[in-house]
Design a protein around this motif. Structure first.
Motif, PDB file in Angstrom:
ATOM      1  N   TYR A  18       0.855  -1.190   0.000  1.00  0.00           N
ATOM      2  CA  TYR A  18       0.000   0.000   0.000  1.00  0.00           C
ATOM      3  C   TYR A  18       0.886   1.233   0.000  1.00  0.00           C
ATOM      4  N   THR A  19       0.658   2.123  -0.950  1.00  0.00           N
ATOM      5  CA  THR A  19       1.341   3.402  -0.970  1.00  0.00           C
ATOM      6  C   THR A  19       0.366   4.432  -1.503  1.00  0.00           C
ATOM      7  N   GLY A  20       0.785   5.676  -1.618  1.00  0.00           N
ATOM      8  CA  GLY A  20      -0.160   6.698  -2.046  1.00  0.00           C
ATOM      9  C   GLY A  20       0.504   7.988  -2.450  1.00  0.00           C
ATOM     10  N   ARG A  21      -0.351   8.919  -2.861  1.00  0.00           N
ATOM     11  CA  ARG A  21       0.114  10.210  -3.333  1.00  0.00           C
ATOM     12  C   ARG A  21      -0.978  11.246  -3.121  1.00  0.00           C
ATOM     13  N   GLY A  22      -0.604  12.397  -2.576  1.00  0.00           N
ATOM     14  CA  GLY A  22      -1.524  13.516  -2.453  1.00  0.00           C
ATOM     15  C   GLY A  22      -1.298  14.468  -3.613  1.00  0.00           C
ATOM     16  N   PRO A  23      -2.206  14.529  -4.578  1.00  0.00           N
ATOM     17  CA  PRO A  23      -1.982  15.335  -5.793  1.00  0.00           C
ATOM     18  C   PRO A  23      -2.028  16.822  -5.503  1.00  0.00           C
ATOM     19  N   SER A  24      -0.861  17.449  -5.485  1.00  0.00           N
ATOM     20  CA  SER A  24      -0.800  18.879  -5.171  1.00  0.00           C
ATOM     21  C   SER A  24      -0.281  19.707  -6.337  1.00  0.00           C
ATOM     22  N   SER A  25       0.230  19.065  -7.372  1.00  0.00           N
ATOM     23  CA  SER A  25       0.726  19.781  -8.553  1.00  0.00           C
ATOM     24  C   SER A  25       0.503  18.897  -9.769  1.00  0.00           C
ATOM     25  N   ALA A  26       0.439  19.534 -10.938  1.00  0.00           N
ATOM     26  CA  ALA A  26       0.173  18.781 -12.169  1.00  0.00           C
ATOM     27  C   ALA A  26       1.308  17.838 -12.511  1.00  0.00           C
ATOM     28  N   ALA A  27       2.515  18.184 -12.113  1.00  0.00           N
ATOM     29  CA  ALA A  27       3.678  17.342 -12.416  1.00  0.00           C
ATOM     30  C   ALA A  27       4.348  16.896 -11.128  1.00  0.00           C
ATOM     31  N   MET A  28       4.728  15.629 -11.066  1.00  0.00           N
ATOM     32  CA  MET A  28       5.475  15.115  -9.929  1.00  0.00           C
ATOM     33  C   MET A  28       6.962  15.394 -10.118  1.00  0.00           C
ATOM     34  N   HIS A  29       7.708  15.449  -9.001  1.00  0.00           N
ATOM     35  CA  HIS A  29       9.144  15.653  -9.102  1.00  0.00           C
ATOM     36  C   HIS A  29       9.889  14.386  -8.692  1.00  0.00           C
ATOM     37  N   LEU A  30      11.214  14.438  -8.752  1.00  0.00           N
ATOM     38  CA  LEU A  30      12.014  13.247  -8.490  1.00  0.00           C
ATOM     39  C   LEU A  30      11.825  12.716  -7.072  1.00  0.00           C
ATOM     40  N   GLY A  31      11.580  13.619  -6.117  1.00  0.00           N
ATOM     41  CA  GLY A  31      11.336  13.176  -4.752  1.00  0.00           C
ATOM     42  C   GLY A  31      10.092  12.309  -4.649  1.00  0.00           C
ATOM     43  N   HIS A  32       9.055  12.667  -5.432  1.00  0.00           N
ATOM     44  CA  HIS A  32       7.845  11.838  -5.451  1.00  0.00           C
ATOM     45  C   HIS A  32       8.119  10.472  -6.081  1.00  0.00           C
ATOM     46  N   LEU A  33       9.070  10.447  -6.991  1.00  0.00           N
ATOM     47  CA  LEU A  33       9.341   9.224  -7.742  1.00  0.00           C
ATOM     48  C   LEU A  33       9.972   8.128  -6.874  1.00  0.00           C
ATOM     49  N   VAL A  34      10.734   8.536  -5.850  1.00  0.00           N
ATOM     50  CA  VAL A  34      11.504   7.577  -5.056  1.00  0.00           C
ATOM     51  C   VAL A  34      10.650   6.450  -4.473  1.00  0.00           C
ATOM     52  N   PRO A  35       9.576   6.738  -3.710  1.00  0.00           N
ATOM     53  CA  PRO A  35       8.802   5.620  -3.144  1.00  0.00           C
ATOM     54  C   PRO A  35       8.115   4.777  -4.204  1.00  0.00           C
ATOM     55  N   PHE A  36       7.739   5.377  -5.343  1.00  0.00           N
ATOM     56  CA  PHE A  36       7.066   4.607  -6.385  1.00  0.00           C
ATOM     57  C   PHE A  36       8.040   3.685  -7.116  1.00  0.00           C
ATOM     58  N   LEU A  37       9.265   4.136  -7.337  1.00  0.00           N
ATOM     59  CA  LEU A  37      10.266   3.263  -7.954  1.00  0.00           C
ATOM     60  C   LEU A  37      10.529   2.054  -7.057  1.00  0.00           C
ATOM     61  N   PHE A  38      10.646   2.312  -5.757  1.00  0.00           N
ATOM     62  CA  PHE A  38      10.924   1.217  -4.835  1.00  0.00           C
ATOM     63  C   PHE A  38       9.713   0.293  -4.699  1.00  0.00           C
ATOM     64  N   THR A  39       8.522   0.864  -4.668  1.00  0.00           N
ATOM     65  CA  THR A  39       7.319   0.044  -4.563  1.00  0.00           C
ATOM     66  C   THR A  39       7.150  -0.843  -5.791  1.00  0.00           C
ATOM     67  N   ALA A  40       7.469  -0.298  -6.979  1.00  0.00           N
ATOM     68  CA  ALA A  40       7.387  -1.107  -8.196  1.00  0.00           C
ATOM     69  C   ALA A  40       8.350  -2.287  -8.120  1.00  0.00           C
ATOM     70  N   TRP A  41       9.538  -2.050  -7.561  1.00  0.00           N
ATOM     71  CA  TRP A  41      10.497  -3.156  -7.394  1.00  0.00           C
ATOM     72  C   TRP A  41       9.969  -4.176  -6.396  1.00  0.00           C
ATOM     73  N   LEU A  42       9.423  -3.706  -5.270  1.00  0.00           N
ATOM     74  CA  LEU A  42       8.873  -4.622  -4.274  1.00  0.00           C
ATOM     75  C   LEU A  42       7.761  -5.484  -4.863  1.00  0.00           C
ATOM     76  N   GLN A  43       6.910  -4.871  -5.677  1.00  0.00           N
ATOM     77  CA  GLN A  43       5.814  -5.637  -6.272  1.00  0.00           C
ATOM     78  C   GLN A  43       6.345  -6.772  -7.148  1.00  0.00           C
ATOM     79  N   LYS A  44       7.349  -6.469  -7.960  1.00  0.00           N
ATOM     80  CA  LYS A  44       7.943  -7.522  -8.802  1.00  0.00           C
ATOM     81  C   LYS A  44       8.663  -8.556  -7.931  1.00  0.00           C
ATOM     82  N   ALA A  45       9.335  -8.077  -6.889  1.00  0.00           N
ATOM     83  CA  ALA A  45      10.113  -8.981  -6.039  1.00  0.00           C
ATOM     84  C   ALA A  45       9.216  -9.940  -5.257  1.00  0.00           C
TER      85      ALA A  45
END
Length: 832
Positions: free
Chosen positions: A487-514
């Motif tokens: 379980y993860t999430g995102r609070g949409p506060s801007s039209a574009a995400m930045h690299l800091g937002h990307l970090v947990p999603f990159l790791f979560t995508a790896w965890l899902q595959k793992a």
């Protein structure tokens, strides 16, 4: 030598939804007091025993902690110390002629300033000048609470007290359990049982008949019941003697606190938190003509008592249950606010001067910040809403009460991922300690080990995790559904995400595959509107539908955040999750499914707890205090009956109510789930593998361009690289704004090298450069001022190249995500 006599009691109090519980202790004569006496249980004044019983319930209710022990309790509990009985000559000063009797007992609230077990902010040893006022406020509140209950008892005409007799201690214990014991009695009983077992063993060895074991007490005991006609008041007590009186007979309780060394005292630091109470009873000025009735004696075995009132009561929860405790907590919060305001007023000029001194340069070696930061600038602030200062992650682990992600835990993760052939190696975020802290990750590993049918790796010696690619195939691929979900999430506060937002999603995508497990992603568009929404009357519909606008529209911008959800969802989907195992949802759309669990969480958590964790006050809108339950709800699989229910195509059916949840997140989100874990057992069946508690794995913060402190923010365009930035934007921002740890001149750089800990370019490479060997080489060269990457300019150029490839790949995947694709990912369906 003082004699030890026994008085065991349990007291559960429920007055207008305020439930609290106490267990009375062994009465032991104290030494080193002004004057001590030796007395049997029959000689102990019943007023003192009753006051002791009352205070043992008031203290836990005042500070908000569970007490005693229960077979159904899933939280840590607090057990009172043994009771000390003393005679004090100075009591005539309080209106007691010829001296009088007092009692003393305490509670140990564990480590870390008592925060592990208590909700109230107990006065800390290091609070400085403000501590004396806080301690006195604490004692006054506790004293007022006890005396208020005595007065309410005196004013009632319908209270009754019954005493139920049992033939032995064991009979009473079989009905109520060890919740009736204090620490001294429990130790004494255990010692007695061990002695009996030893005697029986010796008798058996000698061929003699063993004496009949009492197993902890064959003497007759009594269980007392205090109740009102409307069942709002309920108490139990296990007694060795008839030493209880109606509450109306107590008059007034006085907490003795002039001499903390020998009287009431509070010790509260990182290592322990103990509250010791010394009290006496001031007799009433006149006899009571009403209130509690006389004690009625009945046979305990013939009287029905609802034991679930103990085990299921609020007394077993970490909740402040008396209004005086709530008032004290509000007072401490106000004192902190005033202290912060005073500090802010004295430091404003310094902060403005520091801010004006910051400049931006385009030189190869950036000197835009003073590298000798002051203590004030380095003050660490980490809350759910703010991250600032120089972050000490070891200190965070200690403050938050989480655990370090150890090398052995990495090996266990490797054992259920790499060794099972799902991924080639552990993610770089794990290898480089970017994810560094956790809650119950070992239990997640245990569930996956059972699922795969493998044993955990050996604990002997220090084994490194795999740093090279492996092609090991799993011995047996499980056919049943995975026992966990992400379980993860995102609070949409801007039209574009930045690299800091990307970090947990990159790791979560790896965890899902793992893990090959399902994943739910929450889009908290409701939260962003609650905290940042606006209303303008001019935007409200006028009924005409002019300019093609909705004639019935409201004047707020809720739709704006709903639209951001769609745009941010495209960025999230582009992170390469497994489509068939991922459910992405908007709170505004899906909250109805979660609502039963949200209601349960609202019922289990008090406003005071929410305000204490998140710092809200009476000026906050009600949505802010209500939202934590909405963020907590997805950590319970039963919030997704269709998404996590059903089968996996092989005939096996999953039970979403018993799935364990793992949440990858930055550590500033931990407060939401600390609160969740405290009440999680109330939302799951008793056979849930983690008793409902979500497991967490915490990441460090992704630093902003201007300095390796705090975290990146969307509100400052020059502090962030956005996923929509062009190559030119990325290059410009890195060269102009990335703070350097290099020296001021080439000569100094070659002599001293760079400070890698504060250099943003190097820190960002730790996040995004996959090659470990190359990262090590760059660090050695830049840190020593030699080799290919000797200077800031060279390292920045390398970072620009890495980010260019990363952002371009992400943009290509995002361009393929249409509104229709988003709709498919957000459609409720089974993802097992």
């Amino acid at each position: 030598t003082p004699r030890r006599t026994s008085c065991l009691c349990i007291f559960v109090f429920d007055l207008r939804a305020n439930l609290w519980l106490s267990t009375a202790a062994s009465i032991t004569n104290a030494t080193k007091e002004p004057t001590t006496t030796t007395m049997s249980s029959s000689e102990v004044p019943p007023e003192i025993s009753t006051a002791h019983l009352l205070l043992r319930g008031v203290l836990p209710a005042f500070i908000g902690c569970p007490i005693g022990s229960s077979s159904t309790s899933t939280t840590s509990t607090v057990r009172p110390s043994a009771f000390q009985m003393t005679y004090r000559k100075e009591l005539p000063k309080l209106g007691i002629p010829n001296g009088g009797l007092s009692g003393k007992f305490g509670y140990n609230l564990g480590k870390r300033f008592g925060g592990e077990l208590a909700s109230l902010s107990v006065p800390k040893d290091d609070d400085g000048e403000s501590r004396a006022a806080a301690v006195e406020k604490f004692w006054v509140g506790l004293e007022d609470a006890a005396n208020r209950l005595i007065q309410s008892s005196s004013s009632s005409k319908e209270m009754t007290m019954k005493r139920m007799e049992f033939s032995s201690e064991e009979e009473a214990l079989s009905k109520f359990g060890e919740v009736i014991f204090d620490a001294g009695q429990l130790a004494s009983r255990d010692k007695r049982i061990k002695k009996e077992l030893k005697a029986a063993k010796e008798a058996k060895e000698k061929g003699e008949a063993a004496a009949t074991s009492s197993s902890g007490g064959a003497a007759a005991v009594s269980v007392g019941q205090l109740s009102s006609s409307d069942s709002q008041l309920f108490s139990l007590s296990l007694l060795h003697g008839d030493n209880l009186v109606p509450l109306s007979s107590l008059g007034r309780i006085k907490i003795l606190r002039e001499n903390p060394k020998n009287e009431s005292n509070i010790v509260c630091n990182k290592k322990k938190c103990e509250v010791t109470i010394k009290f006496c009873v001031v007799p009433p000025s006149s006899s009571s003509d009403g209130g509690d009735a006389a004690v009625v004696v009945e046979n305990g075995n013939n009287t029905e008592l609802d034991v679930t009132l103990i085990e299921g009561s609020k007394a077993m929860s970490k909740e402040i249950r008396l209004e005086e405790g709530t008032n004290y907590e509000l007072w401490t919060q106000q004192m902190r606010v005033e202290a912060m305001s005073t500090l802010s007023a004295t430091t404003t000029a310094q902060e403005e001067e520091s801010a004006a001194a910051l400049t931006t340069a385009e030189a190869t070696v950036d000197t835009s910040q003073d590298k000798s930061s002051s203590a004030a600038a380095d003050d660490m602030v980490v809350t759910a809403f703010e991250v600032a200062g120089s972050i000490d992650y070891n200190k965070l682990i200690e403050q938050f009460g989480s655990k370090e992600l150890t090398p052995y835990l990495l090996r266990r993760l490797e054992n259920v991922t790499v060794k099972q052939g799902t991924v080639d190696r552990l993610h770089r975020f794990l290898r480089r300690e970017i994810f560094f802290s956790h809650r119950d990750i070992e239990k997640i590993c245990e569930l996956l080990e059972k699922w795969y049918g493998v044993s955990p790796p050996p604990m002997d010696g220090d084994h490194d995790v795999e740093m090279t690619t492996t092609t090991t195939a799993p011995a047996n691929k499980p056919t049943s559904p995975c026992p966990i979900y992400l379980y993860t999430g995102r609070g949409p506060s801007s039209a574009a995400m930045h690299l800091g937002h990307l970090v947990p999603f990159l790791f979560t995508a790896w965890l899902q595959k793992a893990f090959q497990c399902p994943l739910v992603i929450q889009m908290t568009d409701d939260e962003k509107f609650i905290f940042k929404g606006e209303y303008t009357s001019e935007n409200s519909g006028d009924g005409t539908g002019a300019n093609g606008l909705d004639p019935n529209r409201t004047g707020d911008n809720l739709d704006y955040f709903a639209n951001l959800t769609t745009e941010n969802a495209k960025d999230i989907i582009a992170c390469d999750f497994i489509p068939d195992k991922t459910f992405l949802f908007s709170d505004l759309d899906y909250v109805g499914r979660m609502y039963p669990n949200i209601v349960r969480i609202w019922k289990a958590v008090t406003v005071n707890q929410v305000n204490g964790v998140f710092g809200f006050d009476s000026s906050a809108n009600i949505g802010k205090t209500a939202f934590p339950a909405i963020q907590a709800a997805p950590s319970f699989g039963s919030s997704f009956p269709n998404v996590l229910g059903g089968g996996n195509g092989g005939g096996d059916v999953a039970n979403p109510a018993t799935l364990a949840c793992l949440i990858p997140c930055a550590i500033d989100q931990d407060p939401y789930f600390r609160l969740t874990r405290d009440i999680a057992h109330k939302l799951v069946p008793s056979h849930h593998p983690l008793q409902g508690k979500p497991s967490l794995i915490h990441s460090k913060f992704f630093p902003p361009l201007q300095g390796a402190q705090g975290k990146m923010s969307s509100s400052d365009a020059n502090s962030a690289i956005f996923l929509t930035d062009t190559f030119e934007d990325i290059e410009r921002k890195i060269k102009q704004h990335a703070f350097s740890g290099g020296q001021d001149t080439k000569k100094k750089q070659e002599e001293l090298g760079a400070n890698l800990d504060v250099d943003v370019s190097y820190q960002w490479l730790r996040f995004f450069l996959e090659d470990d060997d190359e990262l090590i080489r760059i660090g050695k060269e830049y840190g020593s001022g030699s080799g290919e990457h000797w200077s800031t300019g060279k390292v920045k150029a390398k970072l620009v190249a890495v980010l260019k490839d990363l952002v371009e790949e992400h943009q290509e995947r995002r361009n393929a995500v249409t509104d229709e694709v988003v709709k498919q990912w957000m459609t409720e369906r089974c993802i097992l």
